[in-house]
Design an enzyme around this catalytic site. Structure first.
Site, PDB file in Angstrom:
ATOM      1  N   GLY B  47      71.484  27.624  45.412  1.00  0.00           N
ATOM      2  CA  GLY B  47      71.730  26.684  46.493  1.00  0.00           C
ATOM      3  C   GLY B  47      72.043  25.301  45.956  1.00  0.00           C
ATOM      4  N   GLN B  52      72.425  15.929  46.163  1.00  0.00           N
ATOM      5  CA  GLN B  52      72.392  16.171  44.714  1.00  0.00           C
ATOM      6  C   GLN B  52      73.681  15.699  44.037  1.00  0.00           C
ATOM      7  OE1 GLN B  52      70.937  20.458  45.204  1.00  0.00           O
ATOM      8  NE2 GLN B  52      70.042  19.917  43.233  1.00  0.00           N
ATOM      9  N   CYS B  97      65.685  23.494  39.496  1.00  0.00           N
ATOM     10  CA  CYS B  97      66.582  22.633  40.268  1.00  0.00           C
ATOM     11  C   CYS B  97      67.686  22.101  39.363  1.00  0.00           C
ATOM     12  CB  CYS B  97      65.772  21.461  40.839  1.00  0.00           C
ATOM     13  SG  CYS B  97      66.700  20.404  41.938  1.00  0.00           S
ATOM     14  N   LEU B  98      68.895  22.055  39.903  1.00  0.00           N
ATOM     15  CA  LEU B  98      70.011  21.489  39.136  1.00  0.00           C
ATOM     16  C   LEU B  98      69.727  20.021  38.785  1.00  0.00           C
ATOM     17  CD1 LEU B  98      72.933  22.879  41.298  1.00  0.00           C
ATOM     18  CD2 LEU B  98      72.273  23.671  39.018  1.00  0.00           C
ATOM     19  N   HIS B 139      63.681  24.484  50.034  1.00  0.00           N
ATOM     20  CA  HIS B 139      63.963  23.682  48.830  1.00  0.00           C
ATOM     21  C   HIS B 139      65.130  22.722  49.098  1.00  0.00           C
ATOM     22  CE1 HIS B 139      64.505  23.354  44.270  1.00  0.00           C
ATOM     23  NE2 HIS B 139      65.637  22.837  44.734  1.00  0.00           N
ATOM     24  N   GLU B 140      66.178  23.254  49.724  1.00  0.00           N
ATOM     25  CA  GLU B 140      67.373  22.424  49.942  1.00  0.00           C
ATOM     26  C   GLU B 140      67.135  21.360  51.021  1.00  0.00           C
ATOM     27  OE1 GLU B 140      69.458  22.540  47.727  1.00  0.00           O
ATOM     28  OE2 GLU B 140      68.931  24.487  46.858  1.00  0.00           O
ATOM     29  N   HIS B 143      65.641  18.329  49.679  1.00  0.00           N
ATOM     30  CA  HIS B 143      66.597  17.369  49.091  1.00  0.00           C
ATOM     31  C   HIS B 143      67.107  16.389  50.146  1.00  0.00           C
ATOM     32  CE1 HIS B 143      67.026  18.680  44.970  1.00  0.00           C
ATOM     33  NE2 HIS B 143      67.262  19.931  45.308  1.00  0.00           N
TER      34      HIS B 143
END
Lengths: 174, 174
Positions: B47, B52, B97-98, B139-140, B143
């Protein structure tokens, strides 16, 4: 000059301020922390930490000893070959619970080792009460075998009254 | 289409709360194309969220259809202005996470959620999600609210004791 890596092991009776005193000492010596594990085990505070710097082993030990002793702790120093940013992701988690008795960890890990399971992280604890202790074991690691095969490897323990749970870890990245 | 730069810790912009999307136009769809290309370029990214890449609008993409072991999922999803309207259960799971390279940790998330959102054309979407996909969306959405999974990481040891306490009360709180 290339930095040296050391693994420091410190153990002592738990009390407030140990981490602050030790890490300030390391900072004052120009040492850098890498990965660490700091944990209270049975009333003792335990520290394992990767540190790097230009100090040689004897100088490091000499400088650190008074700081460590002031906290009532024992120090062990090992020069190591180490690198950061080499994390390995576990793909299997094994949870074991059962009435506390001798040999649970040995039996579980022997079965896992025979299956080629590489343990990355193991935490165990004794819960329950003094009269009825329960052993709890959590293992994360890597295996090329599917969950079902690892379950089968641990089956004999189930027959022995130990609860074993094997799950795949699907790490979410987002 | 373009691969966008991903913000990484300690960039303070990751703490910024994103604004709802109000214009469902070609510019939005073009940005979503870039965001998806960026997700696909990320190492094993399931995702991604708009903030981000420094675009502080409430847009996320998830695709839980490619896990090693299939999980319940709704395939490739673009969720605009997503909102969780119901949470149920909780379980720990491993996340990365990225925006936080080379680190993973255990996070407790709701196991089942009800989600409302818009698609890129502004049409209403509604989903019941569970497990890994519910984790992905939580999670997203974090953000979008300026939160990273590192703000929620628990140790397996801590989690163990938390669950033990919760179970005293019977059914876990939702």
């Amino acid at each position: 000059m290339t930095d040296n890596w050391y693994m420091l092991t410190l153990i002592g009776e738990d009390k407030p301020g140990i981490v602050a005193a030790v890490t300030k000492g390391l900072f004052d010596l120009g040492l850098n922390l890498g990965e660490t594990s700091m944990l209270r085990l049975g009333g003792n505070f335990t520290i394992m930490m990767m540190v790097s710097g230009v100090l040689g082993e004897e100088a490091l030990r000499g400088h650190l000893q008074p700081i460590v002793e002031s906290q009532g702790m024992c120090l062990h120093v090992d020069p190591i070959r180490a690198h950061l940013h080499e994390h390995v992701l576990p793909n299997i988690q094994v949870t074991v619970t059962g009435a506390d008795r001798a040999g649970i960890v040995a039996q579980v890990t022997a079965a896992l080792a025979a299956a080629g399971f590489n343990i990355l992280d193991l935490e165990s604890d004794v819960a329950g009460t003094t009269h009825k202790p329960v052993y709890i074991l959590q293992i994360a690691g890597i295996s090329e075998l599917p969950v079902e095969r690892i379950e089968a490897t641990l089956d004999p323990l189930r027959a022995d009254g130990v609860d074993v749970n094997v799950t795949a870890i699907e790490t979410y990245i987002g | 289409m373009a691969i966008l730069d991903i913000l990484t810790l300690p960039d303070a912009a990751l703490k910024q709360v994103s604004e709802p999307v109000t214009e469902f136009d070609q510019a939005l769809r073009a940005f979503i194309d870039d965001l998806e290309e960026t997700r696909r370029n990320g190492p094993a990214a399931v995702g991604i969220a708009a903030p981000q890449v420094g675009h502080f609008r409430r847009i996320v993409i998830v695709d839980c259809s490619t896990t090693r072991k299939p999980v319940p999922n709704h395939g490739y999803l673009v969720l605009v202005n997503p909102e969780i309207t119901h949470w149920e259960g909780y379980e720990p799971g491993r996340e990365g996470c990225l925006s936080v390279p080379d680190y993973t940790g255990n996070v407790i998330r709701a196991t089942r959620i009800h989600l409302v959102a818009k698609d890129p054309d502004g049409n209403a979407l509604e989903f019941d999600m569970e497990g890994y996909e519910a984790r992905a969306v939580q999670h997203e959405i974090d953000h979008l609210d300026g939160l990273l999974f590192v703000d929620r990481v628990v140790s397996r040891r801590t989690d163990l004791f938390k669950r033990k306490v919760y179970q005293k009360g019977g059914k876990p709180a939702s």
